[in-house]
Design an enzyme around this catalytic site. Structure first.
Site, short mmCIF file in Angstrom:
data_model
loop_
_atom_site.label_atom_id
_atom_site.label_comp_id
_atom_site.label_asym_id
_atom_site.label_seq_id
_atom_site.Cartn_x
_atom_site.Cartn_y
_atom_site.Cartn_z
N HIS A 93 0.90 -1.16 0.01
CA HIS A 93 0.02 0.03 0.03
C HIS A 93 0.97 1.22 0.03
CE1 HIS A 93 -3.15 2.67 0.72
NE2 HIS A 93 -2.60 3.32 1.84
N SER A 94 0.59 2.28 -0.81
CA SER A 94 1.16 3.43 -1.06
C SER A 94 2.76 3.19 -1.26
CB SER A 94 0.99 4.15 0.26
OG SER A 94 1.19 5.67 0.26
N MET A 95 3.62 3.68 -0.30
CA MET A 95 4.97 3.54 -0.57
C MET A 95 5.28 1.97 -0.67
SD MET A 95 8.51 4.38 1.51
CE MET A 95 8.17 2.77 2.46
N SER A 120 -1.60 -0.97 -4.24
CA SER A 120 -2.79 -0.31 -3.64
C SER A 120 -2.44 1.32 -3.23
CB SER A 120 -3.36 -0.95 -2.18
OG SER A 120 -4.02 0.06 -1.40
#
Length: 256
Positions: A93-95, A120
């Protein structure tokens, strides 16, 4: 006996001999492995749920932060080497999506690609150019974190907790800022995208750009919510992932 390097990098929330699939989860910037601690309850019992423990947090507080996101991916790919004997699925998720993608590229290059990559809340690498820089003063970093996640405000109001968590967030923001935009070698495995409908960092259309990172199938699921949609929508996210993991298992067993 388990590999000590793997043990350093991987936290197991469920992993036994009956887990033919290993789901390895990658936290967001400033995130900890324990963010995935509840996931075993929403996934089949034959799916192992593991999370990557980044340096400089949790029980790795004394370990140095990585020099760059790609160097971090190198170390994680090394640590996951023995897990590639299993059906390995990466979720970030994200980074963490960028880190998981870089790890997938490395595992494929070594001849042990994952069965699937799930990304994500993050733009694909070729669409990262021109993004606002995240790194700034401590107060600017805190303001940016709270823009997405107001629930963390009490952490930053407590001087002791602030001192504990802020170095990891600061280090991760540096990694994100320095990560070079541009295409990467295409994956052979399918890629599954997830995002919140109201995420200010990435639109559903930008998430569809992950289709360009694979020669396999791509599918996007948009759920209600913002950047951290996966908290309120955990049940819906895991329900969809149950279907994904079930199809991967069926496909693998049908081929074998």
């Amino acid at each position: 006996m388990r590999n000590p390097v793997e043990e350093l990098w991987v936290r197991r929330f469920r992993d036994d001999d009956g887990c033919g699939t290993k789901l390895v989860c990658f936290p967001h910037a400033g995130g900890w492995a324990h963010a995935y601690r509840t996931w075993p309850m929403g996934l089949p019992s034959d799916v192992g749920v593991l999370a990557v423990r980044y340096p400089g947090r949790e029980d790795r507080l004394d370990d140095p932060f990585p020099s760059g996101l790609e160097a971090l991916a190198d170390d994680i790919a090394d640590a996951l080497g023995e897990l590639t004997r299993h059906r390995l699925v990466l979720f970030g998720h994200s980074m963490g999506a960028s880190v998981a993608h870089e790890v997938a590229v490395r595992l494929q290059r070594r001849g042990s690609p994952p069965a699937a990559l799930c990304v994500s809340g993050r733009r694909p690498p070729q669409a990262l150019g021109g993004l606002r820089k995240l790194f700034g003063t401590d107060e600017e970093i805190i303001a940016d974190v709270l823009r997405f996640d107001e629930s963390r405000a009490p952490v930053f109001e407590d001087p002791g907790l602030r001192e504990l968590v802020l170095p990891a967030i600061r280090a991760d923001y540096r990694l994100v800022d320095a990560y070079p935009a541009g295409p990467r070698p295409p994956l052979d495995c399918p890629v599954y995208g997830y995002t919140g409908h109201d995420d200010p960092e990435v639109t559903p259309e930008q998430m569809r750009g992950w289709a360009e990172t694979t020669q396999g199938a791509f599918r996007l699921r948009v759920l209600p919510g913002g950047h951290f949609y996966l908290r309120a929508e955990e049940a819906a996210l895991l329900a969809d992932m149950r279907n994904v993991l079930g199809r991967l298992k069926y496909r693998t067993e049908a081929v074998s």
